[in-house]
Design an enzyme around this catalytic site. Structure first.
Site, PDB file in Angstrom:
ATOM      1  N   GLU A 129       0.821  -1.209   0.000  1.00 30.60           N
ATOM      2  CA  GLU A 129       0.000   0.000   0.000  1.00 30.60           C
ATOM      3  C   GLU A 129       0.864   1.272   0.000  1.00 30.60           C
ATOM      4  O   GLU A 129       0.549   2.230  -0.679  1.00 30.60           O
ATOM      5  CB  GLU A 129      -0.914  -0.047   1.241  1.00 30.60           C
ATOM      6  CG  GLU A 129      -1.963   1.020   1.324  1.00 30.60           C
ATOM      7  CD  GLU A 129      -3.095   0.828   0.322  1.00 30.60           C
ATOM      8  OE1 GLU A 129      -3.026  -0.116  -0.484  1.00 30.60           O
ATOM      9  OE2 GLU A 129      -4.022   1.654   0.349  1.00 30.60           O
ATOM     10  N   ASP A 130       1.945   1.236   0.752  1.00 31.89           N
ATOM     11  CA  ASP A 130       2.679   2.483   1.007  1.00 31.89           C
ATOM     12  C   ASP A 130       4.066   2.577   0.363  1.00 31.89           C
ATOM     13  O   ASP A 130       4.737   3.593   0.513  1.00 31.89           O
ATOM     14  CB  ASP A 130       2.865   2.681   2.526  1.00 31.89           C
ATOM     15  CG  ASP A 130       1.528   2.843   3.230  1.00 31.89           C
ATOM     16  OD1 ASP A 130       0.551   3.200   2.550  1.00 31.89           O
ATOM     17  OD2 ASP A 130       1.467   2.597   4.448  1.00 31.89           O
TER      18      ASP A 130
END
Ligand code: MN
Length: 723
Positions: A77-78
């Site tokens: 996600e990051d």
């Protein structure tokens, strides 16, 4: 102080000597490299977060894949990490798990309002196609809650805390992670209601000073008692969390000191036989508190929980709750579903074979993992419509019902007669509205009365076909009779307003005009809303100038209330009550002060319209012989702005300076507004009083009562009934 790669590997090998330590080390390095340059709100390197999450899961003795997933859970996600990178560097399984956690993180960003929370919880469950995904997500949330104080914005902290208490704590509970649930709740509580939490903290430390080491003393006494009886047992005890104490104070009519659940004790033994032996010894020594004994060993909870619970009047006259279980049950209770994933050196498929978690697996099976996020929502909602809840009868029988089933469905599932005669229900020992949606594991007791008949309003919330068809059949038979009485009362009211004597004979004169066969048909027409009462009146007295005709604005002017209509409430203003026929005057009974949230009933009074009482009001006994005057009503929880209602509480305070001021401060702080206060008795030491408070609903009132209970100057507080 901080956890490291080395302490993690040490922890995992302590319970799983064969774990692939190289792969765990590689995951640590990979996570650190990917998150390089990112920081947490605390200012620390981002990598500390996945490392802490991995430690939480290692403490639960989970398998290496779960620990590795925790280390990588935020990389997709990051960071620039891709699914295929993780698959190649680690394994298909790990990539699948990390992807699962990322999907949950994505739907997390969707705002969830209170009413949607249950659906959202199911969605999270449904999306955790592998239970380990959910375990990682819960550990992730736990660490974020532990470090929430680093978030600067108060509204953000509160939003996260609310989401945690509404979604994640119940999820943890549902899969049996009791400790995590408690910690999530208590952390959320400290952000959502810091004042209440502090009050309880103060009271607890006050009790500790008074009683010294009560918990320790009781542990010693119980241990030696069991030893005398020939049982070697581990006895532990602790205070309950402040949040659970607060919840109990809101829900139950007990003072702080009488809360047995302030302290909980646990006896852990080797065998099931010993569990019952321990129970025998304890019950032989201390008087039991009726209604508190639960044998979850012979009838486990739906989430698999096993233990015996009992409450006794223990040493030092304290009401104490005791749980008795074996070591094996204890491990399961501590780890919940995770116990089946915990490394035991055996097959990992225990979870798939376990009947205990059948409901959970069914839930997980319904989703198509390939679908798009929007489709997920859509399909999940549809499928969950057929989801089941499992509830227990008081005898411990399991009743399976569709999702959203209510106590009425439950009653009809037991027996048609039980459904027909149902007047109330207790869920887990508490009187609860009949439209309450049942939850997995609820214990339901149906209260019946000989003269009760099915209510048309039930049809709005029942979900089972059996309940619906029985209610409909009854309505068809009864509707006519009910409409008749209502219609006649409405017409009588108009006659009285206009100063005419009401007779059937007068109405008989206009039968043909309304194409009716007899006067009863006209009353039924009015009662059912097909005929307007005032039109009938006009037809009977064509030359009469009605008050409405003379003064068109009459109805809206409160100073012009006509005699015969109660002054507090007339139906000219839309009322927050369903089940009434427009045109009837309504007022709230002063004996019981009904509030939104109470189950209510209307009593038709000739010439006065309908009086609303709470269903448990003592006054209703006076109408027991005239069931035809009872009409079924319920609160309309529509979008109208909340209206202030008068709630009445009775309070006993110690007669000391400032006590009254404290009461009004506490009530004010909790959003209440005192409208009336009456001292009913006064002695040297204590004052009894009745206080009327403007509140929005029962919940609001019980919040105020809970807050007052925590106030030292107040010796007794309760909702006033039937005075
Ligand atoms: Mn995270």
């Amino acid at each position: 102080m901080h956890q490291t790669k080395e302490t993690l590997i040490q922890k995992v090998t302590s319970y799983n000597p064969n774990a692939d330590t190289d792969l765990i080390a590689k995951a640590c390095d990979y996570s650190k490299e990917m998150h390089e340059g990112q920081t947490r709100a605390s200012g620390e390197a981002y990598y500390t977060h996945p490392l802490e999450v991995a430690h939480i899961l290692a403490d639960m003795r989970l398998d290496a894949d779960t620990v590795i997933t925790a280390l990588l859970h935020d990389t997709l996600e990051d960071t620039k990490a891709q699914y295929d990178d993780i698959r190649k560097a680690f394994s298909d399984d790990v990539a699948m798990l990390v992807d699962g956690v990322s999907k949950l993180t994505k739907i997390e960003s969707q705002t969830v309002e209170g009413k949607q929370a249950e659906n959202f919880r199911k969605l999270v469950l449904a999306m955790s196609e592998d239970i380990r995904v959910l375990l990682v997500k819960l550990a992730d949330r736990l660490h974020n809650m532990r470090t929430l104080h680093h978030i600067e914005r108060d509204d953000k902290r509160r939003r996260i805390a609310r989401e945690t208490i509404e979604i994640y704590a119940p999820l943890a509970e549902r899969i049996g992670l009791h400790n995590i649930k408690e910690e999530l709740e208590d952390l959320s509580f400290s952000y959502l209601n810091p004042e209440a939490r502090e009050t309880i903290t103060n009271r607890l430390s006050f009790l500790r000073k008074e009683g010294g080491t009560i918990v320790k003393n009781i542990i010693a006494l119980v241990t030696s008692l069991l030893k005398e009886g020939g049982v070697e047992a581990e006895v532990t005890g602790r205070e309950k969390t402040r949040y659970s104490i607060w919840r109990k104070m809101q829900r139950k009519n007990v003072a702080f000191e009488q809360l047995s659940d302030i302290m909980a004790f646990r006896v852990v033994v080797d065998t099931v036989e010993q569990c019952y032996h321990v129970l025998g010894i304890i019950h032989g020594q201390y008087p039991t508190v009726p209604g508190r004994f639960k044998d979850y060993i012979s009838t486990p909870k739906p989430n698999g929980y096993r233990s015996i619970h009992t409450t006794v009047i223990g040493p030092e006259n304290q009401r104490i709750e005791i749980q008795v279980r074996t070591h094996e049950m204890h491990e399961e209770a501590e780890l919940g579903v995770a116990a089946h994933w915990a490394y035991k050196g055996g097959s990992k498929d225990v979870y798939k074979d376990s009947k205990t978690y059948r409901w959970l697996r069914e839930l997980l099976d319904i989703i198509d993992v390939e679908a798009k996020p929007e489709e997920f929502l859509e399909n999940t909602k549809l499928e969950l419509f057929d989801d089941k809840v499992f509830c227990f009868t008081t005898k411990g029988d399991l009743i399976e019902l569709p999702d959203s089933a209510t106590p009425i469905d439950f009653a009809y599932a037991i027996h048609s007669e039980v459904g027909d005669k149902c007047v109330g229900a207790k869920i887990n020992g508490r009187i609860t509205p009949l439209n309450t949606k049942l939850k997995n594991g609820d214990q339901v007791e149906i209260i019946t009365a000989k003269n009760q008949t099915p209510s048309p309003t039930w049809e709005r919330f029942v979900v089972t076909g059996k309940a619906r068809s029985r209610i409909r059949r009854y309505i068809r038979q009864q509707q006519r009779g009910e409409y008749l009485i209502l219609g006649k009362a409405m017409l009588q009211k108009i006659f009285q307003q206009e100063d005419y004597k009401f007779t059937d004979k007068a109405v008989a004169g206009v039968i043909k005009q309304f194409k009716a066969d007899n006067v009863e048909d006209i009353y039924v027409g009015i009662g059912s809303g097909n005929v307007v009462a005032r039109e009938v009146f006009k037809a009977i007295f064509p030359g009469h100038m009605t008050a409405t005709a003379k003064k068109p604005k009459d109805d809206d002017d409160p100073s012009q209330v006509k005699p015969g209509i109660p002054q507090h409430k007339t139906s000219s203003k839309p009322l927050a009550i369903k089940g009434l026929i427009p045109g009837m005057a309504v007022h709230f009974a002063r004996c019981c002060h009904p509030l939104p949230g109470d189950r209510i009933v209307g009593i038709v009074t000739t010439g006065k319209g309908v009086t609303i009482h709470t269903i448990d009001c003592d006054t209703l006994e006076n109408f027991a012989d005239t069931p035809e005057r009872w009409i079924d009503v319920s609160w309309d929880d529509g979008p109208d702005s909340p209206e202030a209602h008068v709630g009445r509480i009775e309070v006993t305070i110690s007669n000391e300076p400032g006590a009254l001021g404290t009461i009004s401060t506490v009530i004010g702080k909790n959003g209440g507004n005192i409208t009336n206060l009456k001292i009913t008795s006064r002695s040297l030491d204590f004052w009894d009083m009745l206080i009327d408070v403007y509140v929005n609903d029962t919940k609001h009132l019980y919040n105020i009562i809970a807050a007052l209970r925590a106030t030292p100057e107040i010796t007794m507080v309760d909702r006033a009934r039937g005075r």
